[in-house]
Design a protein around this motif. Structure first.
Motif, PDB file in Angstrom:
ATOM      1  N   PHE A 195       0.828  -1.204   0.000  1.00 17.60           N
ATOM      2  CA  PHE A 195       0.000   0.000   0.000  1.00 17.60           C
ATOM      3  C   PHE A 195       0.865   1.258   0.000  1.00 17.60           C
ATOM      4  O   PHE A 195       0.590   2.215  -0.743  1.00 17.60           O
ATOM      5  CB  PHE A 195      -0.917  -0.017   1.222  1.00 17.60           C
ATOM      6  N   HIS A 196       1.939   1.249   0.775  1.00 19.56           N
ATOM      7  CA  HIS A 196       2.828   2.417   0.819  1.00 19.56           C
ATOM      8  C   HIS A 196       3.554   2.598  -0.518  1.00 19.56           C
ATOM      9  O   HIS A 196       3.749   3.744  -0.968  1.00 19.56           O
ATOM     10  CB  HIS A 196       3.828   2.264   1.951  1.00 19.56           C
ATOM     11  N   ARG A 197       3.947   1.490  -1.150  1.00 22.05           N
ATOM     12  CA  ARG A 197       4.585   1.609  -2.472  1.00 22.05           C
ATOM     13  C   ARG A 197       3.610   2.183  -3.495  1.00 22.05           C
ATOM     14  O   ARG A 197       3.992   3.019  -4.330  1.00 22.05           O
ATOM     15  CB  ARG A 197       5.082   0.242  -2.937  1.00 22.05           C
ATOM     16  N   ALA A 198       2.360   1.748  -3.430  1.00 25.34           N
ATOM     17  CA  ALA A 198       1.360   2.296  -4.353  1.00 25.34           C
ATOM     18  C   ALA A 198       1.144   3.784  -4.104  1.00 25.34           C
ATOM     19  O   ALA A 198       0.977   4.572  -5.056  1.00 25.34           O
ATOM     20  CB  ALA A 198       0.047   1.534  -4.198  1.00 25.34           C
ATOM     21  N   GLU A 199       1.153   4.194  -2.843  1.00 23.39           N
ATOM     22  CA  GLU A 199       1.013   5.621  -2.532  1.00 23.39           C
ATOM     23  C   GLU A 199       2.179   6.429  -3.082  1.00 23.39           C
ATOM     24  O   GLU A 199       1.989   7.524  -3.619  1.00 23.39           O
ATOM     25  CB  GLU A 199       0.912   5.815  -1.017  1.00 23.39           C
ATOM     26  N   ARG A 200       3.393   5.886  -2.943  1.00 22.38           N
ATOM     27  CA  ARG A 200       4.561   6.611  -3.465  1.00 22.38           C
ATOM     28  C   ARG A 200       4.497   6.731  -4.984  1.00 22.38           C
ATOM     29  O   ARG A 200       4.822   7.789  -5.542  1.00 22.38           O
ATOM     30  CB  ARG A 200       5.847   5.893  -3.040  1.00 22.38           C
ATOM     31  N   LYS A 201       4.076   5.658  -5.650  1.00 23.36           N
ATOM     32  CA  LYS A 201       3.954   5.730  -7.109  1.00 23.36           C
ATOM     33  C   LYS A 201       2.877   6.725  -7.529  1.00 23.36           C
ATOM     34  O   LYS A 201       3.040   7.454  -8.517  1.00 23.36           O
ATOM     35  CB  LYS A 201       3.637   4.345  -7.667  1.00 23.36           C
ATOM     36  N   ALA A 202       1.770   6.754  -6.789  1.00 22.64           N
ATOM     37  CA  ALA A 202       0.711   7.718  -7.113  1.00 22.64           C
ATOM     38  C   ALA A 202       1.173   9.150  -6.884  1.00 22.64           C
ATOM     39  O   ALA A 202       0.818  10.060  -7.639  1.00 22.64           O
ATOM     40  CB  ALA A 202      -0.524   7.416  -6.264  1.00 22.64           C
ATOM     41  N   ALA A 203       1.994   9.354  -5.854  1.00 23.81           N
ATOM     42  CA  ALA A 203       2.507  10.701  -5.600  1.00 23.81           C
ATOM     43  C   ALA A 203       3.475  11.155  -6.684  1.00 23.81           C
ATOM     44  O   ALA A 203       3.572  12.347  -6.981  1.00 23.81           O
ATOM     45  CB  ALA A 203       3.189  10.743  -4.235  1.00 23.81           C
ATOM     46  N   ARG A 204       4.178  10.194  -7.287  1.00 22.22           N
ATOM     47  CA  ARG A 204       5.122  10.551  -8.352  1.00 22.22           C
ATOM     48  C   ARG A 204       4.437  10.736  -9.699  1.00 22.22           C
ATOM     49  O   ARG A 204       5.059  11.244 -10.637  1.00 22.22           O
ATOM     50  CB  ARG A 204       6.175   9.456  -8.490  1.00 22.22           C
ATOM     51  N   ALA A 205       3.184  10.325  -9.816  1.00 23.35           N
ATOM     52  CA  ALA A 205       2.521  10.365 -11.131  1.00 23.35           C
ATOM     53  C   ALA A 205       2.410  11.786 -11.659  1.00 23.35           C
ATOM     54  O   ALA A 205       2.601  12.034 -12.853  1.00 23.35           O
ATOM     55  CB  ALA A 205       1.148   9.716 -11.032  1.00 23.35           C
ATOM     56  N   SER A 206       2.082  12.746 -10.783  1.00 19.40           N
ATOM     57  CA  SER A 206       1.924  14.130 -11.243  1.00 19.40           C
ATOM     58  C   SER A 206       3.225  14.693 -11.795  1.00 19.40           C
ATOM     59  O   SER A 206       3.240  15.366 -12.833  1.00 19.40           O
ATOM     60  CB  SER A 206       1.414  14.994 -10.092  1.00 19.40           C
ATOM     61  N   SER A 207       4.332  14.411 -11.107  1.00 16.95           N
ATOM     62  CA  SER A 207       5.617  14.919 -11.597  1.00 16.95           C
ATOM     63  C   SER A 207       6.039  14.212 -12.875  1.00 16.95           C
ATOM     64  O   SER A 207       6.670  14.812 -13.757  1.00 16.95           O
ATOM     65  CB  SER A 207       6.689  14.739 -10.517  1.00 16.95           C
TER      66      SER A 207
END
Length: 300
Positions: A255-267
């Motif tokens: 779940f934390h890895r998915a959150e980090r990937k989602a946070a990087r999506a905008s950049s």
């Protein structure tokens, strides 16, 4: 269309010629060998060019024995991590690197010389394609290892749940593993669990087999699981509760890895937006304005 057909025929002829020339230069090693069995699970390149790969491996070893040994060590580590050490030997990978470099150099030089009639361009293409051919087998193993680790990380919570359910039903750890190997869908993690069972059945202690399993997979979640199970067995605590806790931790990590990937999506989307979307938007907005201004100025 005719040019494309000619280039295709030239490419096929160059491949066949390079293979034949290489076989003659290396003495035709593997010419009289029987064809690999139907159940051969090696990748296609290792089955089709087995004789040439073996010859290239011998040639690389003869040219640089110390360098060959160093490469063998690093390639063996990649093969073990990929679970391919029983199918492919390090010498085969190094031989494929040499064969791909030689064949790619010949084919690249022939194609570019025919299309451009430039010897310098042919030499440059030969060097570039040769380097790519030498690097590609190792990069293929690295890419396969990355995908394999991702799949193991995805399958790990489900497998732990199966182990937990089986042990709560009254089975011991070994019986739960056998049930997991029999019932779980095929995948690299199930294959590793099957190898773990085989090592235990061949006489290895459960601790040693689990440690080898952890070293082969080389994933943080699996190492944490193995250390927790070994510690529970040594201390006499409940392995079932340990497995349940590890399953929750693995899910939280995912779940934390998915959150980090989602946070990087905008950049990550910023650069394609700047390069492709904004220019198209500006063209749509400003083109009518520019056309109207030009018409106004021309009428004046």
């Amino acid at each position: 269309m005719e040019n494309q057909m000619v280039l295709t025929l030239v490419f096929l002829a160059a491949v066949i010629a390079s293979r034949s020339v290489f076989t003659l230069v290396t003495g035709g090693v593997g010419r009289g060998k029987a064809t690999p069995p139907v159940q051969d699970k090696r990748p296609v390149a290792f089955r089709v060019f087995s004789g040439q790969i073996e010859s290239c491996g011998n040639t690389v070893e003869a040219l640089s024995a110390s360098g060959f040994q160093n490469q063998t060590t690093s390639v063996r580590a990649l093969l073990v991590a990929n679970g391919l050490e029983d199918l492919i030997q390090p010498r085969d990978v190094i031989g494929l690197q040499g064969f791909a470099a030689i064949s790619g150099s010949i084919v690249g030089a022939l194609i570019l010389f025919i299309t451009t009639q430039s010897a310098w361009a042919a030499v440059a293409a030969s060097m570039v394609v040769g380097v790519i051919g030498w690097i590609y087998p190792r990069s293929w193993l690295s890419g396969r290892l990355k995908k394999r680790k991702e799949q193991i990380a995805r399958d790990l919570p489900y497998c732990i749940d199966l182990l937990t359910v089986a042990m709560r039903a009254g089975q011991d750890f070994g019986a739960a593993l056998r049930n997991l190997v029999r019932e779980a869908p095929d995948g690299p993690l199930v294959i590793e669990f099957e190898r773990l069972l085989k090592q235990i059945s061949l006489g290895s202690s459960r601790t040693e087999a689990l440690q080898r399993f952890s070293d082969r997979v080389a994933i943080k979640e699996v190492r944490s699981l193995v250390s927790a199970v070994i510690q529970s067995q040594e201390m006499g605590s409940s392995v079932t509760e340990t497995l349940q806790i590890q399953a929750e931790e693995v899910r939280n990590a995912r779940f934390h890895r998915a959150e980090r990937k989602a946070a990087r999506a905008s950049s990550l989307m910023l650069m394609p937006m700047v390069l492709f979307i904004l220019p198209a938007t500006f063209i749509v907005i400003f083109t009518p304005i520019v056309i109207r201004m030009m018409n106004t100025l021309s009428s004046v």
